[in-house]
Structure formats: C-alpha cells, structure tokens
Design a protein around this motif. Structure first.
Motif, PDB file in Angstrom:
ATOM      1  N   GLY A 180      62.455  53.804 -50.584  1.00  0.00           N
ATOM      2  CA  GLY A 180      61.751  52.598 -50.991  1.00  0.00           C
ATOM      3  C   GLY A 180      62.388  51.822 -52.120  1.00  0.00           C
ATOM      4  O   GLY A 180      61.799  50.850 -52.600  1.00  0.00           O
ATOM      5  N   HIS A 181      63.587  52.198 -52.539  1.00  0.00           N
ATOM      6  CA  HIS A 181      64.268  51.480 -53.606  1.00  0.00           C
ATOM      7  C   HIS A 181      65.174  50.403 -53.004  1.00  0.00           C
ATOM      8  O   HIS A 181      65.663  50.538 -51.881  1.00  0.00           O
ATOM      9  N   GLU A 182      65.414  49.359 -53.751  1.00  0.00           N
ATOM     10  CA  GLU A 182      66.269  48.270 -53.292  1.00  0.00           C
ATOM     11  C   GLU A 182      67.684  48.505 -53.805  1.00  0.00           C
ATOM     12  O   GLU A 182      67.899  48.590 -55.021  1.00  0.00           O
ATOM     13  N   VAL A 183      68.626  48.595 -52.893  1.00  0.00           N
ATOM     14  CA  VAL A 183      70.015  48.882 -53.266  1.00  0.00           C
ATOM     15  C   VAL A 183      70.904  47.729 -52.822  1.00  0.00           C
ATOM     16  O   VAL A 183      70.908  47.341 -51.648  1.00  0.00           O
ATOM     17  N   LEU A 184      71.651  47.178 -53.765  1.00  0.00           N
ATOM     18  CA  LEU A 184      72.621  46.118 -53.492  1.00  0.00           C
ATOM     19  C   LEU A 184      74.008  46.697 -53.761  1.00  0.00           C
ATOM     20  O   LEU A 184      74.244  47.272 -54.823  1.00  0.00           O
TER      21      LEU A 184
ATOM     22  N   GLU B 297      72.195  37.257 -61.770  1.00  0.00           N
ATOM     23  CA  GLU B 297      71.457  36.638 -60.670  1.00  0.00           C
ATOM     24  C   GLU B 297      70.381  37.569 -60.121  1.00  0.00           C
ATOM     25  O   GLU B 297      69.236  37.145 -59.890  1.00  0.00           O
ATOM     26  N   VAL B 298      70.724  38.849 -59.885  1.00  0.00           N
ATOM     27  CA  VAL B 298      69.784  39.749 -59.196  1.00  0.00           C
ATOM     28  C   VAL B 298      68.943  40.590 -60.152  1.00  0.00           C
ATOM     29  O   VAL B 298      67.937  41.162 -59.739  1.00  0.00           O
ATOM     30  N   ARG B 299      69.354  40.695 -61.424  1.00  0.00           N
ATOM     31  CA  ARG B 299      68.606  41.415 -62.460  1.00  0.00           C
ATOM     32  C   ARG B 299      68.176  42.816 -62.012  1.00  0.00           C
ATOM     33  O   ARG B 299      66.998  43.130 -61.874  1.00  0.00           O
ATOM     34  N   PRO B 300      69.132  43.694 -61.796  1.00  0.00           N
ATOM     35  CA  PRO B 300      68.775  45.061 -61.389  1.00  0.00           C
ATOM     36  C   PRO B 300      68.229  45.864 -62.567  1.00  0.00           C
ATOM     37  O   PRO B 300      68.411  45.494 -63.732  1.00  0.00           O
ATOM     38  N   ASP B 301      67.596  46.980 -62.248  1.00  0.00           N
ATOM     39  CA  ASP B 301      67.146  47.908 -63.282  1.00  0.00           C
ATOM     40  C   ASP B 301      68.311  48.721 -63.827  1.00  0.00           C
ATOM     41  O   ASP B 301      68.327  49.088 -65.002  1.00  0.00           O
TER      42      ASP B 301
END
Length: 396
Positions: free
Chosen positions: A33-37, A77-81
């Motif tokens: 369920g985590h978003e990975v780029l 731009e994407v502001r990841p954790d």
C-alpha cells in the motif's frame, strides 16, 4: 509512505542481484500500500550515447551536477517521505545524496557491497581478499588497477571514494547493511556505527520447492575466479577420482571463465554445463537440486543465491567467510567449508548429499524466520521511520 527509489541499473549482459533486490523491494512496498516512484538510470544507455558523451561518463562518476539538479527538482515536485538510494555508478554519482539535502528529504542507502571502502567494492585482488584501502587512501586500488584491471578505469571510482566519503556519512540518515559481516568492515573503517543498520535482503516465496531427494548438485552464478569456480572444479575432480557422489554437477551461469568451464565439462557424464539461464529456469533448477554450492573466494556481502535455495528447501555448501556463516547454520541448514580449500569443499559436498533432506527442511525454516517478504518489509519500514525521525530532530 511515498518513497522515491534511486538506482543505476547494471548492464543487461551482467545480470545483477542488486537489480533484482531493487525490483523485489519496489513490488513489496507497492503491494503493502505504499507509493513508490523509481528514479533510475541504465548502464545499457551508454552504448547508445554519442562518442563525446561516452567520453564524459568517467568524468561524471565522482560528481554529476546534472543528476543532482534533476533529482532535486523531482523531489521538490513529488515531496516524498523518504528517498532510498541503491547503486549510483556510473550515471548518477553520489551527487544524488546532495540532491536529497537540497530538497530537504531524508534518505537511506542500501550498501550492497564494499564500495564505501573499496573502489571496485569487492575487497578482492589477485586471487586473495584485499583490505589495502580499507580505512585509508584508495590509491592502492589505482596502482593495481582493481577495476577491470585498469588504473585508468579505476581512477574515477577511487576519486569518488576519496571526495565523497564524508558526504555519504553525513548526508545519509540510515544505511542498510545487508549482513553483519559487511557492517563490521564498514564500522571498523570509521563509518558512523549509529547509522549502520543490518537489514538482510528478502526473497520472494518461490513458485517451486523441492519435493524429492534432488537430482544434482547445483552451481548457479557468475563464472569468475572470485566466485570460486576454479575451486569447485578442483573439488569435483577430487570427488570423481574417489568414485564420485552418485549425482552430477550442474553449472548454470556466464562470465569470463565460461570457455574454461565448458571445455572442462565436455565429454563428462558427471557434469552438465548449461550456460546462462532465465530467472524462471534458475528457479526450476534450484527446486530440483539436492544441494547448492557457493564456494566464493571473496567476502560475499550477502549471498542471494543461497537464500533463494533455502526458500526452496535446498541446503548449501558455502565458503566459511563473509556473510555465509550468518546465512548457513553449519551442520544444521547446510555446511561451511574452509575458504579456498578444495579438499574441505569436496568433503562438504560428500556430506551434504547424505543429509540433504533434513538440512533442506532446516534451511526452509530459517528462510521463513529471517528472509521472507514479511521480514523484508518490516526492516524497510523500520529504517524509513528512523530516517524520517532523525531528519525531524535536526535543527531548522
């Protein structure tokens, strides 16, 4: 969490365990369920570059300002954790660490090898373990041409090591060491111990597991000296001279020693040389093996092929140094042989065939405990949270 994974993929003709780890971790995080780029470069792209661009690649190994700018812009731009860095050689460079600082995003880095203290990352030179550069200057690596046998090719890596060591150590909030053996080397070299966490690579549940006695002893990997291929050939010749094991040796892989191995195997009924195989074919080969053999001469930082065998319920005979003593419970889930000793390796192969069933069951239990996807996900998230918390405690 939103995670940006940064990685420079290896060349296609040299299949890499690091690439496989990156892909598996990305899939694992996504499925949870985590978003990975993924922010990656491919070494394959070098072949299609113009001659001037190709010539500039070594110059950018120590520091690539364009890679820094590009990643920093994407992070804003994407502001990841958190950012998770894997390999940066040769197209990304350690400038990606500065990009994380520029964007104010905490980062972690997986250390897949010894590149923080050794230019080629192997701690291996001229047939022996080498620690000449550990904790000191990388100039010996240049003098001996430790990367590709060339001082010129080694120089960019050595320069990067000298210039960026402190940047890595100060800019990365948490390092994932893939074994305690790797961590000990790095900590002894002066890396900040409080930032060095051990997180084993995980292995996906295999589609196939061993169900019978096994049909052969399997070597699966690169055909190189440091992987112990000449040692294996010598040990197998010893066993043949004493009547053999009753099982053939199957060798699957490619590398510089491929012609030598093919010639050695030709006209023998106790050896099958298969060359390079697909991942699916390798999984099937593993599931049908009585035992895997991993006779590495260099200090393996982990040993993915051994853990993949464990997942399939197949025990291993492995060299008793590097990370292998952490992975193989000697006499329980496999056997350890004296590094570099053909007689010890031959004896280990003889013994493991006799105890293959019980050791295979123990190997599977060890996999479930320490190397399953659940264990891998727990380690990743723990490291990410630690990195985020460390950044939040830093003064504004």
């Amino acid at each position: 969490m939103r995670v940006v994974v940064v990685h420079n993929r290896y060349r296609s003709e040299h299949p890499s365990g690091e690439d496989r780890v990156v892909d598996q971790e990305t899939e694992l995080l996504t499925s949870a369920g985590h978003e990975v780029l993924v922010h990656e470069r491919r070494s394959d792209d070098i072949a299609g570059m113009s001659l001037p661009r190709k010539a500039s690649v070594p110059l950018l190994v120590p520091w690539n300002p364009a890679a820094r700018t590009e990643l920093a812009d994407r992070l804003r731009e994407v502001r990841p954790d958190v950012v998770h860095i894997h390999s940066t050689f040769p197209l990304l460079s350690p400038s990606v660490v500065a990009a994380c600082t520029d964007a104010g995003v905490p980062c972690v880095a997986t250390l897949h090898n010894y590149q923080q203290v050794c230019a080629p990352g192997t701690l291996y030179r001229e047939g022996r373990v080498c620690t000449d550069c550990v904790g000191g200057s990388p100039l010996p690596a240049v003098r001996h041409g430790c990367y590709r046998g060339s001082p010129l090719a080694t120089a960019p890596l050595a320069l990067s090591l000298a210039l960026n060591r402190r940047r890595w150590w100060s800019g990365v909030s948490r390092f994932f060491c893939i074994s305690w053996a790797l961590r000990r080397v790095l900590a002894d070299a002066g890396m900040p111990g409080e930032r060095l966490a051990v997180k084993y690579n995980f292995v996906e549940e295999p589609a196939l597991r061993r169900t019978g006695e096994g049909e052969y002893v399997l070597y699966l990997g690169r055909l190189t000296e440091e992987k112990g291929v000449p040692l294996l050939l010598a040990a197998w010749d010893l066993l043949r001279a004493r009547g053999g094991l009753g099982l053939p040796l199957v060798v699957a892989g490619s590398g510089p020693l491929e012609p030598e191995v093919a010639e050695w195997a030709r006209e023998r009924d106790d050896v099958r040389f298969l060359g390079l195989r697909t991942r699916e074919e390798c999984a099937e080969l593993t599931a049908r093996a009585a035992a895997l053999v991993a006779p590495s001469q260099w200090l393996e930082g982990f040993g993915l092929v051994v853990v993949e065998a464990m997942a399939a319920g197949v025990p291993s005979v492995a060299a008793g140094h590097g990370a292998f003593p952490e992975l193989v419970d000697d006499g329980v889930s496999g056997l350890l042989h004296r590094p570099g000793d053909a007689e010890s390796l031959a004896e280990g192969l003889r013994r493991i065939v006799t105890h293959s069933a019980s050791m295979g069951e123990a190997a599977r239990r060890r996999y479930e405990q320490d190397f399953s996807p659940a264990a891998g996900l727990s380690g990743l998230l723990e490291g990410y949270r630690a990195a985020i918390a460390a950044r939040s405690r830093e003064p504004a």
